[in-house]
Design a protein around this motif. Structure first.
Motif, short mmCIF file in Angstrom:
data_model
loop_
_atom_site.label_atom_id
_atom_site.label_comp_id
_atom_site.label_asym_id
_atom_site.label_seq_id
_atom_site.Cartn_x
_atom_site.Cartn_y
_atom_site.Cartn_z
N GLN A 218 3.45 32.13 -0.81
CA GLN A 218 4.86 31.81 -0.64
C GLN A 218 5.08 30.31 -0.43
O GLN A 218 5.97 29.71 -1.03
CB GLN A 218 5.42 32.58 0.57
N GLN A 219 4.22 29.69 0.41
CA GLN A 219 4.35 28.26 0.66
C GLN A 219 4.02 27.46 -0.61
O GLN A 219 4.66 26.45 -0.92
CB GLN A 219 3.43 27.84 1.80
N LYS A 220 3.05 27.93 -1.37
CA LYS A 220 2.70 27.26 -2.61
C LYS A 220 3.86 27.31 -3.59
O LYS A 220 4.16 26.33 -4.29
CB LYS A 220 1.46 27.92 -3.21
N GLU A 221 4.54 28.47 -3.65
CA GLU A 221 5.68 28.62 -4.55
C GLU A 221 6.82 27.68 -4.13
O GLU A 221 7.50 27.08 -4.98
CB GLU A 221 6.18 30.08 -4.52
N GLN A 222 7.01 27.50 -2.81
CA GLN A 222 8.04 26.58 -2.34
C GLN A 222 7.74 25.15 -2.76
O GLN A 222 8.63 24.40 -3.17
CB GLN A 222 8.15 26.67 -0.82
N ILE A 223 6.45 24.75 -2.67
CA ILE A 223 6.06 23.41 -3.08
C ILE A 223 6.27 23.23 -4.59
O ILE A 223 6.76 22.20 -5.06
CB ILE A 223 4.59 23.12 -2.70
N GLU A 224 5.93 24.29 -5.35
CA GLU A 224 6.14 24.23 -6.81
C GLU A 224 7.62 24.09 -7.13
O GLU A 224 8.01 23.34 -8.04
CB GLU A 224 5.58 25.50 -7.46
N GLN A 225 8.47 24.80 -6.39
CA GLN A 225 9.92 24.71 -6.61
C GLN A 225 10.43 23.32 -6.28
O GLN A 225 11.31 22.78 -6.97
CB GLN A 225 10.64 25.76 -5.77
N GLN A 226 9.87 22.70 -5.22
CA GLN A 226 10.24 21.33 -4.88
C GLN A 226 9.87 20.38 -6.02
O GLN A 226 10.63 19.47 -6.37
CB GLN A 226 9.56 20.90 -3.59
N LYS A 227 8.66 20.61 -6.60
CA LYS A 227 8.23 19.78 -7.72
C LYS A 227 9.19 19.91 -8.91
O LYS A 227 9.56 18.93 -9.55
CB LYS A 227 6.81 20.18 -8.15
N ARG A 228 9.58 21.18 -9.19
CA ARG A 228 10.49 21.40 -10.32
C ARG A 228 11.84 20.71 -10.07
O ARG A 228 12.42 20.12 -10.99
CB ARG A 228 10.68 22.90 -10.56
N SER A 229 12.32 20.81 -8.82
CA SER A 229 13.59 20.17 -8.49
C SER A 229 13.50 18.66 -8.68
O SER A 229 14.41 18.03 -9.24
CB SER A 229 13.98 20.48 -7.03
N LEU A 230 12.38 18.08 -8.22
CA LEU A 230 12.19 16.63 -8.41
C LEU A 230 12.10 16.27 -9.90
O LEU A 230 12.62 15.24 -10.34
CB LEU A 230 10.91 16.19 -7.68
N TYR A 231 11.41 17.12 -10.66
CA TYR A 231 11.27 16.86 -12.10
C TYR A 231 12.64 16.85 -12.80
O TYR A 231 12.95 15.93 -13.56
CB TYR A 231 10.38 17.94 -12.72
N TYR A 232 13.46 17.88 -12.49
CA TYR A 232 14.78 17.94 -13.12
C TYR A 232 15.66 16.77 -12.68
O TYR A 232 16.41 16.20 -13.48
CB TYR A 232 15.47 19.27 -12.78
N ALA A 233 15.56 16.41 -11.39
CA ALA A 233 16.34 15.27 -10.89
C ALA A 233 15.89 13.98 -11.59
O ALA A 233 16.72 13.12 -11.93
CB ALA A 233 16.17 15.13 -9.39
N GLY A 234 14.58 13.83 -11.81
CA GLY A 234 14.06 12.65 -12.51
C GLY A 234 14.56 12.57 -13.94
O GLY A 234 14.93 11.50 -14.43
N LYS A 235 14.52 13.70 -14.63
CA LYS A 235 15.01 13.74 -16.01
C LYS A 235 16.50 13.38 -16.08
O LYS A 235 16.95 12.68 -16.98
CB LYS A 235 14.79 15.13 -16.61
N GLN A 236 17.24 13.92 -15.09
CA GLN A 236 18.67 13.62 -15.04
C GLN A 236 18.89 12.12 -14.83
O GLN A 236 19.78 11.51 -15.44
CB GLN A 236 19.33 14.40 -13.89
N ALA A 237 18.06 11.50 -13.96
CA ALA A 237 18.18 10.07 -13.70
C ALA A 237 17.83 9.25 -14.95
O ALA A 237 18.50 8.26 -15.26
CB ALA A 237 17.26 9.68 -12.54
N GLU A 238 16.78 9.67 -15.67
CA GLU A 238 16.39 8.95 -16.89
C GLU A 238 17.50 9.03 -17.94
O GLU A 238 17.81 8.05 -18.62
CB GLU A 238 15.10 9.55 -17.45
N PHE A 239 18.11 10.21 -18.02
CA PHE A 239 19.21 10.37 -18.96
C PHE A 239 20.38 9.48 -18.56
O PHE A 239 21.00 8.82 -19.39
CB PHE A 239 19.66 11.84 -18.99
#
Length: 580
Positions: free
Chosen positions: A438-459
């Motif tokens: 469960q904790q690993k999945e939360q960290i993965e979700q945080q990574k995905r959120s950061l990834y999408y935020a980064g892509k949005q910033a690049e755009f």
């Protein structure tokens, strides 16, 4: 039978009223406890002793009336008249009763929320928090913040709603009220309704579901699961929808079943399973909400037409039109109620203004009879009020500036680099440590959120650079540059300035509107901002605006201080304008 039982209990307890002064009858204390655990029983009990209250003291009668409002609200009985709570509230205000006044303010707010008067409801909720004072009454504080959050959510003010829902959750945690914590987490999740926030939404829903599972409360588990299923449908993750909704289909609570069955039916429809979709749409006809019924009849009509069942389709379309008419009436009534709310609020403000005018007239009479010391006190008070208002306006200005700076930062190269660094840290964290699933999945979700935020910033950064090139390549920009290269002075007509403003606003959406939302600008100040945006040098700004170079420098320095409330350099103002 149940009412008879409570009548017997109440009469029994009435025979043991406490004899000491200011003590409430035990039956009222029992009713107060029942409002939380069994509100329907509290309503029945209070109704059974109504006639007995006429012989009691005014204090006891007011407590009884407060409990009646409280019990109805807890039992989901709409509070349709302010005349029930306002006399109680005014009594406790007059008595300065710190024990019951916060609750009286709260239920005045609940009453006006049921009446659709959001501004007045918020005012009473704020007053309830003010009179609470210290950090006591965690349960009431949680309720107040939760109600304020729902008002903000209804207005689409998600950031404000998120803040007060977080406060509600904090007080629920301090109270150790697990049920309230679940609802607070659900409300927090609902504020992340946009596509970018679905990951955060799922995190809060999952936390709410885990807590409901720990309590082994199937009804609340079903409620949370239906909300998670709704998010999965929004994300297009149809493979997860059935898995999450399957347990919720066993619920027996109609208001929860309506949402669960509606989402399930839509899921089957989108998956192409027409038989299962038809089954759940037909089930909805027995207990669905107004909106669910409207959608169900429309879908059933479509399914019937696909099968060539013209008469069946016609019947559902007729029902659809009836339900749609009901929806429109409901929306119209909601709109009318909001208009009435605004009108009533304006009326109260007008009455307050009249009262203030009358008070001011009395103060004028007193003014001529008072000494010079009183005059000095009045002047000081006026100055204090003026300073306070200016301070509040400036704080609002700084808040708007902060929001703009945060928005611009999220589109900057610095944000992108910081975002990548955080992603690398999380990757390293997963690589170095062994965590529960469960904790690993939360960290993965945080990574995905950061990834999408980064892509949005690049755009956003790419769009910004594209806008800059478009602006600098525009005809009006080239026109201003050519004027700067000429030796002789020139007077620019208003049409050219207006065209430049339109072009800048086209390239950088709402550029001038953002500036005016923070602080008012003169036409000369706006022209300087526009020239900064198209990279005109200060010496050329002086020629184009028919001012001295020292004047241009002074205006830019003054604008920075005007917006930020602190001294700055002209270069700092140029950097701020360039960042918008």
């Amino acid at each position: 039978m149940r009412n008879t039982l409570y009548l017997f209990v109440s009469l029994f307890l009435l025979s043991f009223y406490a004899c000491k002064e200011n003590a409430y009858p035990q039956v009222l204390l029992l009713a107060d406890n029942l409002t939380n655990s069994n509100p329907d029983s509290a309503v029945s009990l209070l109704c059974s002793i109504k006639d007995d209250m006429s012989a009691q003291s005014e204090e006891t009668q007011m407590y009884y009336r407060l409990l009646c409002v409280k019990a109805d609200d807890k039992a989901y009985i709409p509070l349709t008249s302010e005349n029930r709570i306002l006399p109680v509230l005014h009594y406790y205000i007059k008595k300065d009763d710190t024990r019951h006044l916060p609750e009286a303010y709260f239920y005045a707010g609940r009453t006006y929320r049921d009446l659709g008067d959001a501004p007045q409801a918020l005012d009473y909720f704020d007053k309830a928090l003010d009179v609470l004072g210290d950090d006591s009454c965690c349960e009431l504080r949680s309720l107040i913040h939760s109600q304020m959050g729902r008002i903000f959510s209804e207005q689409g003010l998600w950031n404000e709603a998120r803040k007060v829902y977080s406060q509600a959750y904090r007080w629920s945690v301090l109270e150790k009220d697990s049920i309230s914590m679940i609802y607070d987490l659900r409300d927090l999740a609902s504020t992340y309704c946009d596509v970018e926030g679905v990951d955060s939404s799922l995190l809060y829903y999952q936390e709410a579901y885990d807590l409901a599972s720990a309590l082994n409360n199937p009804r609340i588990m079903s409620m949370v699961q239906s909300q998670i299923g709704k998010v999965y449908v929004q994300m297009g993750k149809y493979d997860l929808v059935k898995k999450i909704l399957q347990p919720s289909l066993k619920t027996t609570v109609d208001r929860i079943k309506s949402g669960v069955y509606s989402i399930t039916a839509d899921w089957y429809y989108k998956m192409g399973n027409r038989d299962s979709a038809s089954y759940y749409y037909n089930k909805l006809l027995g207990f669905g909400t107004l909106y669910a019924l409207t959608d169900a009849h429309w879908r059933l009509a479509e399914l019937a037409l696909e099968e060539g069942k013209i008469q069946v389709a016609k019947g559902h379309l007729e029902q659809y039109m009836e339900e749609l008419d009901s929806v429109r009436k409901f929306i119209d009534s909601e709109t009318i109620r909001e208009i009435n709310s605004l009108y009533n609020y304006s009326l109260r403000e007008s009455e307050n203004s009249c009262l203030k005018a009358e008070n001011k007239q009395e103060q004028i009479y007193l003014f001529y009879s008072m000494t010079g010391g009183v005059v000095m006190s009045l002047c000081f008070f006026t100055y204090f009020q003026y300073s306070r208002r200016k301070h509040a306006q400036f704080n609002l200005q700084l808040l708007r500036l902060k929001r703009i700076e945060e928005e611009q930062y999220k589109k900057s190269a610095l944000f992108i680099e910081e975002n990548k660094r955080k992603q690398e840290e999380l990757t390293q964290l997963l690589r170095d440590g062994a965590y529960p699933a469960q904790q690993k999945e939360q960290i993965e979700q945080q990574k995905r959120s950061l990834y999408y935020a980064g892509k949005q910033a690049e755009f956003g950064l790419q769009e910004r650079e594209k806008a800059r090139r478009m602006l600098l390549d525009s005809d009006i920009c080239k026109y201003f540059k050519e004027i700067c290269n000429e030796e002789k002075d020139t007077h620019l007509p208003p049409e050219k300035w207006n065209l430049l403003e339109q072009t800048v606003n086209t390239a950088y959406k709402d550029f001038t509107e953002k500036l005016f939302r923070i602080c008012k600008l003169s036409r000369h100040e706006l022209h300087i901002c526009l020239l900064i945006k198209i990279d005109i040098l200060p010496k050329d700004m002086a020629r184009l605006t028919d001012r001295s170079r020292e004047s241009i420098t002074s205006v830019r320095r003054r604008l920075y201080e005007k917006f930020f409330g602190t001294k700055g350099t002209p270069q700092q103002w140029d950097e701020f304008i360039d960042s918008l």
